[in-house]
Enzyme design. Sequence first.
Site, PDB file in Angstrom:
ATOM      1  N   PRO A 129       7.845   2.493   5.654  1.00  0.00           N
ATOM      2  CA  PRO A 129       7.980   1.557   4.528  1.00  0.00           C
ATOM      3  C   PRO A 129       8.383   2.291   3.254  1.00  0.00           C
ATOM      4  O   PRO A 129       7.899   3.392   2.993  1.00  0.00           O
ATOM      5  CB  PRO A 129       6.580   0.944   4.407  1.00  0.00           C
ATOM      6  N   HIS A 130       9.274   1.684   2.480  1.00  0.00           N
ATOM      7  CA  HIS A 130       9.701   2.296   1.226  1.00  0.00           C
ATOM      8  C   HIS A 130      10.343   1.229   0.341  1.00  0.00           C
ATOM      9  O   HIS A 130      10.621   0.120   0.790  1.00  0.00           O
ATOM     10  CB  HIS A 130      10.706   3.439   1.469  1.00  0.00           C
ATOM     11  N   ALA A 131      10.560   1.575  -0.905  1.00  0.00           N
ATOM     12  CA  ALA A 131      11.241   0.691  -1.861  1.00  0.00           C
ATOM     13  C   ALA A 131      12.149   1.561  -2.717  1.00  0.00           C
ATOM     14  O   ALA A 131      12.355   2.740  -2.424  1.00  0.00           O
ATOM     15  CB  ALA A 131      10.213  -0.068  -2.704  1.00  0.00           C
TER      16      ALA A 131
END
Length: 689
Positions: free
Chosen positions: A601-603
């Site tokens: 998960p990342h942004a």
Amino acid sequence: MQLDDRSNNFINELVSNPNIKSKDLERKYNLSRRQIDYSFEKINYWLSTKNLPVIERTRQGVFLVDPVTIQTLSPQSEDDAQMVKILNEDERVNTILFMLISNFEELSIVHFTSQLEISKNTVLSDLKRAKHIASKYDLAIQYSRREGYLLQGKEFNIRRLLLSLVHLMLEMSNGKELMESIARIEQTELIDIRNRIEIIENELGMKFTDEKIDMMPYVFSVILKRIHEGKLIKQTSMDYQQLSDTKEYRATEGILGDVEDIPLEERLYITLHLLSTNVYWSEHLTTDVIPELTLALEKMLTLFEKSTCIVIQNKPQLLNKLLLHVKPAYYRIKYHLTEVMEIEDPISEEFKELHHLVKKSTAPLSQFIGVKVPDSETVYLTMLIGGWLTKQGEKIQTKIKAIVVCPKGVSVSRLMFGELRELFPEFIFLDSLSIRAFKNYQLDYDVVFSPVYLDTEKKLYIANSFLGQEEKSRLRKQVMIDFHGIALQGFKIRDMKAIISKHSTIHNEELLIKDLYHYINALNDVPVEISDPAPSYSLRDLISNSNINLVDRVDDWESAIRLAATPLIEQQCITENYIEAMLENCTDDPYIIIGKGLAIPHAGPEDGVNQTAMSLLRIKEGVKFSEDYTIHVVVVIAAVDKDKHIKALMQLMKLSAHKKDMEQLATASDSETIEQIIEKYSKKEETEK
């Protein structure tokens, strides 16, 4: 009732030549398909009022005219065909809105039915549409027995709507006459305002476009009437300092004439209108333009050159042309006046890909203005840049266009996209896409690069998400042979620069590198490397013992992400906002899954990254991401840019592909075991180098 001249011409064409096609009318009258459609909408409405069969049209553009209609509309019935101008639904709605803005008497249903010569029910239906359009400008149409129908809302927004309406009504065959009749505008008044505008042009040393010269007398006539009626602009977001410190502000006297007691806000509004009006020539452009705007445009052109691998010749001249358009566009965009810039036809097929690349290059401009550049404005930028490239003999259409399709998530896709663009600098890389986005992709392309097989008729090259040097060489050779029948050895610009520096003095290294790059790229279809490898962290640099958590189970996917991110929150590498952004990005999105049981998960950096970092959560029992995926290892990635974490990400990808090591990672009883696996893949990459 009677039809407008254009519709009468079309009827005469069909009566005299029933075999004529839609394309023939477009060519003969120099009209777009949309304009042809509008005319036949009017014609069929008129025919229905005469109880005549309407005209149909096949997919091939052939008109089907009933014999009864032909007989009735033959020359002997010509007098019957000349009766009141029919407005289509859009034109009626625009007329109603114009009446609400420019007529200061009580307006009732009777006024609308009388002006438009339609039934009460049709007016009520048109009023619903008018209310919908008004709401887009934060306006409302309200009715009271005492005052009739009124347009309510901020005066600034009413003026925004007025600009759009005048633009649209001038396109109607009888639009000028309608506006003059509704707003009670005398010809002498229009001539007087036009003369004042020409005086202002001379004072400002510029010429407005013909379209704007046609619009401005009607716009200012209605505005002056509204000011006289006390319909004034109150406090707004207009920047007094920015607007008052212009020649346009001083020129407002010419528009206002002998009108007394004009509030400051009205003078600022007239100034804004002058500043946001398109010009085709300006004597003092370079001295009047906002310095930061010039810099933003220069950055935009540099970004465009980089993404297309095209060197723009005589760039200062193109910059001046762009400034001529962008200076008024800056004020339109900033003050939300872009609705007036209606584009009749979409961008042509010839410039579709170019338009896409121009849009991707407008980031510096959007950043400077503070809002995204609307599509209506980028269309004009595309036309200007496209015309300039054609003039210098460059055509995007003739270049090989490539896309990258990667199912491995944003970070991996960007890495693959960047590596391939460096490997094939002679190609134009349009986009990096997920498989879902690829299935609906609309732009034309020649080549697809992907780590997985795809159903496509275009040339497909299967390439790993992470390209080693050997695979790069193989892929380069294969593609060059397929397209050019020859494969040449690549160049490293930095190595060439080092050789040159041994035998001469280099005054400007970056300029030399840039010139060498474009020269070699123009001569050969070869890979050209410009930059030295960017500094990048390995897995062991980013995932230490303090960043590893081991748990047996978690309640759900959201809990897994929050727990995995805890070390990064505690170390202030990310903010709470970054966690929320990750959760939003991850919703039912399988593209963050990079291996069996492993998710990343990342942004984006802008979502709350303070420092490049990673953290790892091992969940022994696993957690359901969706029906198809159970996750045992969650690695949160926080990156401040697109470079520093890439090495670690590549190592993580290699680990995800190794079944035995992944099983050991998922069942590890302590963080030391996980550290050993991380160390193994950090060293493995160094050994391969």
